[in-house]
Design a protein around this motif. Structure first.
Motif, PDB file in Angstrom:
ATOM      1  N   ARG B 329       0.684  -1.208   0.042  1.00 47.69           N
ATOM      2  CA  ARG B 329       0.178  -0.018   0.056  1.00 47.69           C
ATOM      3  C   ARG B 329       0.890   1.403   0.100  1.00 47.69           C
ATOM      4  NH1 ARG B 329      -2.630  -3.607   3.684  1.00 47.69           N
ATOM      5  NH2 ARG B 329      -4.600  -3.895   3.378  1.00 47.69           N
ATOM      6  N   ALA B 330       1.835   1.108   0.839  1.00 46.54           N
ATOM      7  CA  ALA B 330       2.743   2.564   0.934  1.00 46.54           C
ATOM      8  C   ALA B 330       3.537   2.722  -0.399  1.00 46.54           C
ATOM      9  CB  ALA B 330       3.846   2.404   2.125  1.00 46.54           C
ATOM     10  N   TYR B 331       4.000   1.582  -1.002  1.00 43.45           N
ATOM     11  CA  TYR B 331       4.692   1.788  -2.277  1.00 43.45           C
ATOM     12  C   TYR B 331       3.640   2.382  -3.517  1.00 43.45           C
ATOM     13  CZ  TYR B 331       6.963   0.508  -6.730  1.00 43.45           C
ATOM     14  OH  TYR B 331       7.383   0.461  -8.111  1.00 43.45           O
ATOM     15  N   ALA B 332       2.525   1.698  -3.404  1.00 40.35           N
ATOM     16  CA  ALA B 332       1.452   2.091  -4.385  1.00 40.35           C
ATOM     17  C   ALA B 332       1.091   3.559  -4.103  1.00 40.35           C
ATOM     18  CB  ALA B 332       0.163   1.542  -4.348  1.00 40.35           C
ATOM     19  N   PHE B 333       0.884   4.028  -2.978  1.00 37.49           N
ATOM     20  CA  PHE B 333       0.588   5.441  -2.451  1.00 37.49           C
ATOM     21  C   PHE B 333       1.590   6.312  -3.026  1.00 37.49           C
ATOM     22  CE2 PHE B 333       0.506   9.076   0.419  1.00 37.49           C
ATOM     23  CZ  PHE B 333      -0.922   9.687   0.144  1.00 37.49           C
ATOM     24  N   ILE B 334       2.781   5.875  -2.997  1.00 37.29           N
ATOM     25  CA  ILE B 334       4.020   6.939  -3.434  1.00 37.29           C
ATOM     26  C   ILE B 334       4.172   6.987  -4.680  1.00 37.29           C
ATOM     27  CG2 ILE B 334       6.466   7.191  -3.277  1.00 37.29           C
ATOM     28  CD1 ILE B 334       6.380   5.846  -0.417  1.00 37.29           C
ATOM     29  N   ARG B 335       3.889   5.911  -5.374  1.00 39.15           N
ATOM     30  CA  ARG B 335       3.905   5.883  -6.921  1.00 39.15           C
ATOM     31  C   ARG B 335       2.696   6.639  -7.576  1.00 39.15           C
ATOM     32  NH1 ARG B 335       7.412   2.881  -9.656  1.00 39.15           N
ATOM     33  NH2 ARG B 335       6.893   4.756 -11.353  1.00 39.15           N
TER      34      ARG B 335
END
Lengths: 446, 481
Positions: B329-335
């Motif tokens: 989720r964090a990676y998706a949010f940042i991307r």
């Protein structure tokens, strides 16, 4: 992607209300030397559909348990997660809430945690539990701190048959706690009560696992008694999925019961997030770390729930707290509760019995020499006659992941392969396992 | 409302378990078998789902409404993240799967390590810690390992912490075996640098600081603070709880911090789930890299693997590589934000300052400066003049449909209300909340009991917390107990 709502008109009106010309001015307190002054190098912004494609591509490069026949366990198990768990967890009121600091806004999650606490106490035979810990490793470190506060002693005794990752986490944090760790070796895959008793002399606690990491059923009542005789708090690390058919730690004298909640209601998810549980006898209520929910009443006398015993906690007691824990794993513990309510007592017993029956069937069907000639639950170790890592690699080429190479953590057991059987496996799949093992030169029964 | 145990009827069940058709003989010794079955709920599936749906209606999340809980960064949680985390390749991946068959997961973790290091201006990252508080304990244990290696561990026994710190900081310091040395805050809400100089010396291992602070203020003399510690041979720890203010604007590594934890569940929008899961990934300067927990994800050519061979590592702090679902989720949010993370922080700060401007004439303001992503006002005046406390204001806000702000924190401000709107709220929402805050002041003047008896609109009225601690009913007991 648009997760903000401000229009240009909004911004202009808001800056005017603040009395500044630009957003930049709001950052005047930040010294020039510590400003970044360039865009972050984190890749271009992706639209939702581009993101979905990118992430799907990453996910597709993983071989999940649906893509091969897997007998991997070793602490994380492929038990079925019913759809009703997903349905509850996707309720935004649960998913997107914070810790219930304001109980009148949060009766839903507070009651759910109270129900979770009840379920864990029922499973373990303990008096109370917290609202969950991070996972099955960190609750062991928590147990050490509880035991230090309760006994004033600093020695930690760990059975070598305790999950290796659990022992590693305890070893990481024990020195900071001012505690030292000793381990008690195993004999034929199990812990000797006399050796545990000797090691427990003057110790704060002794932690053993039932069934242990090697799949073996320890004589847990004898180990608890041995720890007690040595003066240490007996602590059992238990698997919730076994507790429909195995005795509750509270009934054989444990002071604390801890464990990994993943098998009960959480997906494998490459190791997390999951929940750990830490349950205790009443005597240790004021030493427990983390959130605890208690029943109370409102101004009209209606029943309600609140976070309680907060004088233990960091936001009140600061450096004198029983732990630094703020977050727990409420959403995953909620999944655990929904799962346990879904299986019920009869279903939990069936899952345990049927997993056990499949494992016993596999033992007979494969006919391989067992590494430890002792009773097991749903997982057991065999000797394959050649390095287990090679056996695994070759079986995987045939679409079967036969299990865990015990030599990763136990030197001298390089040809030992540990296989796990959940209720999701079938006798036909055990035939496929036998075929794959035979095809790579392991001497299974014909 | 009834507990699920009170809806239970013997013989009901929701589950069906596959029957392998094997004999049910047991190889489990008699003395190890369960003697009394656990009293789990016995309900059918329709009742099960209704029970939890009803419970959810008695709860409040960011999906329900505005949740300006200071220092908790309650921002919108993108729904696409739930779809992504449910992809079978992530959801059903066993953590002992061989590295070659987990390349997508490892690549995601490797990319996230790099992105997080870039955002904070440090060199290396471990994703393993389970939550912010565990990140703190990990960071302090890294500091211990560093000083042990240099032979200075016995000498450096103190960690300096300002009054405004989260309670986790001092608690973590104790658990890591250090002593807390408190430092005061000056009249602008910054660390009192003169007080600090007197307290830092050869006995100091480090500083723990949240910047911006829990007052929502940036430490204006951060460079001077950093040099005081570095000149004394000590290290600086950054509590990342308030990172949402400065992404793309200012980096803790550039401020002089040596080690920090992220709260991925705050800044990068992991839904908090009523109290977790979180993730407390830790970033370090290169001098601390050798001590990071094992394993770390490394890249070799085009492939990725877990590196367990780290001889100076402090060891493991949690199972496996960390809470992987949170990473997705964090990676998706940042991307999705990309370099626009700067706009995210700017908008969060603009929203907070707008609310501050709207409330400053109605509540007392302890420090008259622009705030960062959050701010603290005091209800001291209301208490003095009308007997209504910060808690009463918080409870009354519920009747207006808002989750209250954080109250009585930080401790240096009496009757504190700590408000953090985040970047995801519309101006109308901010206005509606401020209107309610102003109206509550009027209510306190006219009808203070309206506040003291609040909330009036929730499923329960104010609950007896002292009574709960006294009675200690921590589980349901069946009728036969």
């Amino acid at each position: 992607m648009s997760f903000t709502s401000l229009t240009d008109a909004d911004r202009a009106a808001m800056l005017a209300a603040i009395g500044v010309e630009s957003v930049e001015q709001l950052f005047d307190d930040i010294p020039a030397n510590v400003r970044l002054g360039r865009p972050l190098d984190v890749g271009p912004a992706l639209s939702e559909s581009e993101l979905f494609d990118h992430m799907s591509g990453l996910a597709a490069r993983n071989v999940d348990v649906n893509r091969e026949l897997s007998f991997l366990g070793a602490g994380m198990y492929d038990h079925y997660v019913p759809a009703v768990v997903d349905a509850v967890l996707q309720r935004g009121e649960f998913l997107t809430a914070y810790t219930p600091y304001q109980p009148e806004m949060s009766q839903g999650v507070l009651q759910a945690i109270f129900e979770y606490q009840t379920a864990i106490c029922e499973l373990t035979g303990m008096d109370l539990t917290n609202a969950s810990g991070y996972d099955g490793t960190t609750v062991a470190a928590d147990a050490c701190y509880v035991a230090k506060l309760a006994t004033g002693r600093t020695k930690v005794v760990l059975a070598e048959t305790l999950n290796p990752q659990v022992r590693q986490v305890v070893r990481t944090f024990a020195p900071g706690f001012g505690m030292e760790v000793v381990e008690v070796g195993h004999h034929d895959g199990a812990t000797d009560p006399d050796e545990l008793r000797a090691a427990a002399d003057g110790a704060a606690l002794a932690i053993f696992q039932q069934p242990n990491f090697l799949g073996v059923l320890e004589d847990a009542p004898a180990l608890a008694e041995a720890a007690n005789a040595g003066g240490a708090l007996p602590v059992a690390h238990v698997d919730p999925m076994s507790l429909g058919i195995l005795e509750a730690p509270g009934r054989y004298g444990c002071a604390l019961a801890i464990g990994e909640g993943q098998p009960a209601g959480n997906y494998l998810s490459y190791g997390g997030p999951h929940y750990g549980f830490l349950a205790a006898r009443q005597d240790y209520a004021r030493q427990l770390p983390g959130r605890i929910v208690g029943e109370t009443s409102d101004m009209q006398g209606r029943r309600g729930y609140v976070l309680t015993l907060q004088t233990r906690e960091q936001h009140i007691r600061r450096e004198k707290a029983t732990s630094n824990i703020t977050s727990n794993q409420t959403l995953l513990a909620l999944a655990g509760l929904v799962y346990l309510a879904w299986v019920g007592p009869a279903g939990l017993r069936e899952v345990g019995e049927r997993s056990h029956a499949l494992a016993e069937h596999a033992k007979r069907r494969l006919g391989l020499p067992v590494a430890f000639d002792r009773p097991t639950f749903r997982e057991f170790v065999v000797r394959t006659g050649r390095p287990a890592r090679e056996v695994i690699a070759e079986c995987k080429r045939r679409g079967v992941h036969p299990g865990y190479a015990v030599g990763r953590d136990y030197p001298g057991l390089d040809d030992a392969l540990m296989m796990a059987f959940t209720e999701r496996r079938t006798p036909e799949e055990i035939e496929r396992l036998a075929e794959a093992l035979a095809a790579v030169g392991v001497q299974v029964a014909a | 409302m009834k507990l699920i145990y009170e809806k239970s009827q013997a013989g009901r069940r929701a589950s069906s378990i596959p029957d392998p058709g094997l004999e049910n003989g047991t190889a489990i010794p008699e003395g190890l078998r369960r003697s009394v079955p656990p009293r789990l709920p016995e309900v059918a599936e329709p009742e099960l789902l209704r029970h939890f749906t009803e419970l959810s209606t008695r709860n409040f999340g960011i999906d329900t409404g505005f949740y300006p809980l200071g220092s908790c960064t309650m921002k919108y949680n993108p729904r696409v993240n739930e779809r992504l985390v449910g992809l079978p390749g992530f959801r059903d991946l066993h953590p002992y799967q061989d590295d070659e068959d987990a390349q997508g997961a490892l690549e995601l973790m490797w990319r996230l390590q790099g992105i997080l290091a870039e955002i904070v201006g440090l060199d290396d990252v471990t994703l393993q810690p389970a939550a912010g508080s565990q990140g703190e304990l990990t960071g302090l244990t890294l500091i211990s390992a560093y000083f042990k290696d240099r032979g200075e561990y016995e000498q450096r026994r103190e960690i300096v912490i300002p009054d405004t710190a989260h309670g986790t900081n001092p608690a973590s310091v104790t658990m890591a075996g250090y002593t807390v040395r408190k430092v005061n805050v000056d009249e602008r809400g910054n660390i009192d640098v003169d007080d600090l100089r007197a307290k830092v010396g050869p006995q100091t291992a480090g500083l723990m600081l949240t910047n911006p602070s829990t007052l929502g203020l940036f430490e204006e003399r951060i460079e001077e603070v950093a040099s005081i510690f570095h000149d004394a041979g000590a290290l600086l720890y950054y509590d990342g709880a308030n990172l949402n203010a400065v992404c793309g604007i200012s980096r803790p590594g550039d401020m002089g911090f040596d080690v920090l934890h992220f709260n991925l569940h705050k800044t990068f929008s992991q839904p908090h789930g009523g109290g977790g899961p979180g993730a407390g990934s830790v970033a370090v300067r290169d001098i601390l890299e050798p001590y990071l927990p094992a394993p770390i994800v490394v890249r070799e050519g085009d492939s990725y693997r877990l590196d367990h061979d780290r001889p100076k590592s402090i060891g493991r702090v949690r199972g496996f590589g960390g809470p992987f679902g949170v990473f997705v989720r964090a990676y998706a949010f940042i991307r999705m934000w990309g370099p626009g993370l700067r706009d995210m922080s700017e908008t969060a700060v603009l929203n907070a300052n707008y609310m501050l401007a709207r409330l400053r004439d109605h509540y007392e303001l302890p420090y008259d400066r622009h705030c960062m992503h959050e701010f603290v006002v005091s209800a001291r005046g209301l208490k003095r003049e009308h007997g209504a406390t910060a808690l009463d204001v918080a409870k009354r806000l519920m009747d207006y449909g808002f989750h209250p702000p954080t109250v009585y924190f930080p401790l240096v401000v009496p009757e504190a209300l700590m408000i953090e709107p985040t970047e995801t709220e519309a101006r109308e929402t901010l206005d509606a909340f401020c209107d309610a805050m102003v109206e509550i002041v009027r209510e306190a003047e006219r009808e203070p009991d309206l506040l003291k008896q609040a909330p009036h609109s929730r499923p329960v009225s104010r609950l007896d917390e002292a009574g709960a601690a006294k009675r200690m009913v921590l589980r349901h007991h069946g009728g036969d107990d």
